[in-house]
Design a protein around this motif. Structure first.
Motif, PDB file in Angstrom:
ATOM      1  N   LYS A  72      27.880  45.267  20.794  1.00 35.28           N
ATOM      2  CA  LYS A  72      28.088  44.667  22.113  1.00 35.28           C
ATOM      3  C   LYS A  72      26.759  44.421  22.818  1.00 35.28           C
ATOM      4  O   LYS A  72      26.542  43.356  23.419  1.00 35.28           O
ATOM      5  CB  LYS A  72      28.989  45.562  22.970  1.00 35.28           C
ATOM      6  N   ASN A  73      25.853  45.407  22.740  1.00 37.41           N
ATOM      7  CA  ASN A  73      24.542  45.240  23.373  1.00 37.41           C
ATOM      8  C   ASN A  73      23.804  44.041  22.787  1.00 37.41           C
ATOM      9  O   ASN A  73      23.162  43.271  23.514  1.00 37.41           O
ATOM     10  CB  ASN A  73      23.704  46.508  23.191  1.00 37.41           C
ATOM     11  N   ALA A  74      23.883  43.892  21.463  1.00 36.35           N
ATOM     12  CA  ALA A  74      23.209  42.772  20.799  1.00 36.35           C
ATOM     13  C   ALA A  74      23.830  41.445  21.226  1.00 36.35           C
ATOM     14  O   ALA A  74      23.110  40.455  21.455  1.00 36.35           O
ATOM     15  CB  ALA A  74      23.285  42.935  19.285  1.00 36.35           C
ATOM     16  N   VAL A  75      25.164  41.412  21.341  1.00 32.54           N
ATOM     17  CA  VAL A  75      25.851  40.190  21.775  1.00 32.54           C
ATOM     18  C   VAL A  75      25.418  39.810  23.193  1.00 32.54           C
ATOM     19  O   VAL A  75      25.094  38.645  23.473  1.00 32.54           O
ATOM     20  CB  VAL A  75      27.384  40.370  21.711  1.00 32.54           C
ATOM     21  N   ASN A  82      20.667  32.759  25.385  1.00 39.63           N
ATOM     22  CA  ASN A  82      21.197  31.430  25.112  1.00 39.63           C
ATOM     23  C   ASN A  82      21.971  30.831  26.291  1.00 39.63           C
ATOM     24  O   ASN A  82      22.720  29.864  26.118  1.00 39.63           O
ATOM     25  CB  ASN A  82      22.079  31.472  23.865  1.00 39.63           C
ATOM     26  N   GLY A  83      21.765  31.397  27.488  1.00 38.14           N
ATOM     27  CA  GLY A  83      22.363  30.843  28.689  1.00 38.14           C
ATOM     28  C   GLY A  83      23.873  30.935  28.738  1.00 38.14           C
ATOM     29  O   GLY A  83      24.535  30.090  29.354  1.00 38.14           O
ATOM     30  N   LEU A  84      24.436  31.967  28.115  1.00 34.04           N
ATOM     31  CA  LEU A  84      25.881  32.148  28.078  1.00 34.04           C
ATOM     32  C   LEU A  84      26.306  33.266  29.027  1.00 34.04           C
ATOM     33  O   LEU A  84      25.497  34.134  29.385  1.00 34.04           O
ATOM     34  CB  LEU A  84      26.336  32.480  26.648  1.00 34.04           C
ATOM     35  N   TYR A  85      27.572  33.266  29.413  1.00 32.41           N
ATOM     36  CA  TYR A  85      28.111  34.345  30.236  1.00 32.41           C
ATOM     37  C   TYR A  85      28.012  35.658  29.464  1.00 32.41           C
ATOM     38  O   TYR A  85      28.460  35.763  28.319  1.00 32.41           O
ATOM     39  CB  TYR A  85      29.560  34.053  30.612  1.00 32.41           C
ATOM     40  N   GLN A  86      27.420  36.666  30.086  1.00 30.45           N
ATOM     41  CA  GLN A  86      27.057  37.895  29.378  1.00 30.45           C
ATOM     42  C   GLN A  86      28.147  38.960  29.506  1.00 30.45           C
ATOM     43  O   GLN A  86      28.016  39.931  30.248  1.00 30.45           O
ATOM     44  CB  GLN A  86      25.712  38.396  29.913  1.00 30.45           C
ATOM     45  N   ASP A  87      29.235  38.759  28.749  1.00 35.16           N
ATOM     46  CA  ASP A  87      30.349  39.705  28.812  1.00 35.16           C
ATOM     47  C   ASP A  87      30.517  40.509  27.529  1.00 35.16           C
ATOM     48  O   ASP A  87      31.385  41.387  27.442  1.00 35.16           O
ATOM     49  CB  ASP A  87      31.654  38.967  29.132  1.00 35.16           C
ATOM     50  N   GLY A  88      29.693  40.196  26.508  1.00 36.31           N
ATOM     51  CA  GLY A  88      29.793  40.933  25.254  1.00 36.31           C
ATOM     52  C   GLY A  88      30.989  40.550  24.414  1.00 36.31           C
ATOM     53  O   GLY A  88      31.258  41.184  23.389  1.00 36.31           O
ATOM     54  N   ILE A  89      31.718  39.511  24.833  1.00 34.69           N
ATOM     55  CA  ILE A  89      32.884  39.029  24.089  1.00 34.69           C
ATOM     56  C   ILE A  89      32.485  37.769  23.314  1.00 34.69           C
ATOM     57  O   ILE A  89      31.903  36.840  23.880  1.00 34.69           O
ATOM     58  CB  ILE A  89      34.055  38.721  25.033  1.00 34.69           C
ATOM     59  N   THR A  92      34.579  31.177  21.722  1.00 36.74           N
ATOM     60  CA  THR A  92      34.172  29.875  21.195  1.00 36.74           C
ATOM     61  C   THR A  92      32.701  29.552  21.445  1.00 36.74           C
ATOM     62  O   THR A  92      31.977  29.157  20.519  1.00 36.74           O
ATOM     63  CB  THR A  92      35.049  28.764  21.797  1.00 36.74           C
ATOM     64  N   LYS A  93      32.232  29.718  22.688  1.00 34.28           N
ATOM     65  CA  LYS A  93      30.867  29.319  23.028  1.00 34.28           C
ATOM     66  C   LYS A  93      29.814  30.196  22.336  1.00 34.28           C
ATOM     67  O   LYS A  93      28.773  29.699  21.885  1.00 34.28           O
ATOM     68  CB  LYS A  93      30.678  29.334  24.543  1.00 34.28           C
ATOM     69  N   THR A  94      30.093  31.481  22.269  1.00 32.82           N
ATOM     70  CA  THR A  94      29.129  32.375  21.606  1.00 32.82           C
ATOM     71  C   THR A  94      29.114  32.119  20.103  1.00 32.82           C
ATOM     72  O   THR A  94      28.044  32.084  19.482  1.00 32.82           O
ATOM     73  CB  THR A  94      29.453  33.848  21.907  1.00 32.82           C
ATOM     74  N   TRP A  95      30.301  31.930  19.504  1.00 39.11           N
ATOM     75  CA  TRP A  95      30.344  31.577  18.076  1.00 39.11           C
ATOM     76  C   TRP A  95      29.570  30.287  17.824  1.00 39.11           C
ATOM     77  O   TRP A  95      28.821  30.180  16.849  1.00 39.11           O
ATOM     78  CB  TRP A  95      31.791  31.409  17.614  1.00 39.11           C
ATOM     79  N   ALA A  96      29.753  29.298  18.709  1.00 37.99           N
ATOM     80  CA  ALA A  96      29.072  28.009  18.539  1.00 37.99           C
ATOM     81  C   ALA A  96      27.558  28.183  18.603  1.00 37.99           C
ATOM     82  O   ALA A  96      26.814  27.574  17.819  1.00 37.99           O
ATOM     83  CB  ALA A  96      29.539  27.019  19.596  1.00 37.99           C
TER      84      ALA A  96
END
Length: 309
Positions: A72-75, A82-89, A92-96
């Motif tokens: 989770k910390n690494a995510v 990468n400018g993504l919402y930092q929720d550790g989940i 789609t966007k994180t996979w992309a």
């Protein structure tokens, strides 16, 4: 004269250590995988794919398929970069951002062996280091890397040639985790234990889990073994970690707190053990389980002494 000159140039490049010939690096076809949303507490191949994808980007996670706090910390760190919402989940966007979108393919892992160089070798070295080896992750496949590969192959029941092909990559957490061609009873055992991964199971009932798994395949003991130690004493076939058969019971020494009872799980291929521990059913690499004497390998055998067909 031109042919001779070309030959000399190619030979010079090879001797310089930069030639990636088809003898050293061969492609493995990528495989289609669906990318589900995963988060803290998740387990399975998708989590392992996530961990490996993060490791390719410089993180140092144990690719065990278990989404814990370190993952989770690494995510979160990756999402922040990468400018993504930092929720550790990982949706789609994180996979992309990791290079996966919807149904896609796993990165193709080439066959590598001594003399090879490049990112695939560096990935190999980092993945081995996550399992306790101490290699310089310089992307150069030398003798020390080969020795580590052979040691890893020996611990995971693989052919010990020092060549990292599909089965060794799979044992390291890359590529297919299928068990291959096995008999009908063995497949029933593997299907059953895999279906139970992540579910609750009574703490201290590892031997009962193994017995249940074999009974699902129609194998019943004529005499009961109430503990893993008794089962190991009664039904051990080999004390070697090399070439453990799929479907075999893998026995471990007991902990200091309970040295009599011991522990047992089922080998499901690619270096993985499915076992009931701490009130849950887990799938873990044998090499990870035995790191730092978490579990001490004892032997392998078969429930009721019967090898599944």
């Amino acid at each position: 004269m031109k042919k001779i000159l070309n030959s000399i140039i190619v030979s010079a490049i090879f001797l310089g250590g930069y030639q990636l010939t088809t003898e050293l690096v061969k492609p493995i076809h990528a495989q289609a995988v669906a990318m589900p949303t995963v988060q803290m507490g998740a387990r399975g191949d998708a989590v392992k794919t996530l961990q490996n994808a993060l490791n390719l980007r410089g993180y140092k996670l144990l690719a065990d398929g278990s989404f814990g706090q370190l993952t989770k910390n690494a995510v979160i760190n990756f999402q922040s970069k990468n400018g993504l919402y930092q929720d550790g989940i990982v949706a789609t966007k994180t996979w992309a951002a990791l290079g996966y979108s919807g149904t896609t393919t796993t990165p193709a892992m080439p066959i590598v062996q001594i003399g090879a160089r490049g990112d695939a070798v560096k990935t190999l070295q980092n993945t081995l280091n996550a399992r306790g080896y101490k290699l310089l992750a310089d992307g150069s496949f030398g003798q020390l890397t080969k020795n580590a590969v052979i040691n890893f192959q020996a611990k995971n029941g693989l052919y010990q040639d020092g060549i990292v092909a599909a089965k060794t990559w799979a044992a390291l957490g890359y590529g297919s985790t299928s068990t291959g061609q096995v008999g009908a009873q063995t497949q029933k055992i593997i299907d059953y234990v895999n279906s139970k991964v992540g579910t609750s199971y009574g703490s201290g009932y590892c031997q009962a889990f193994v017995r249940d798994s074999y009974e699902k395949a129609g194998i019943f003991a004529t005499t009961n073994a109430g503990s893993a130690k008794i089962a190991a004493d009664r039904w051990t076939k080999s004390t070697s970690q090399s070439n453990i058969p799929i479907g075999a019971c893998v026995y471990f020494e007991g902990t200091k707190a309970n040295s009599y009872l011991g522990h047992v799980g089922i080998y499901v291929g690619n270096g993985n053990i499915v076992h009931a521990t701490g009130g849950k059913v887990l799938k873990q690499q044998l090499s990870y389980m035995t790191q730092n004497n978490k579990f001490i390998f004892r032997s392998w055998g078969y429930q009721a002494g019967v090898q599944p067909n």
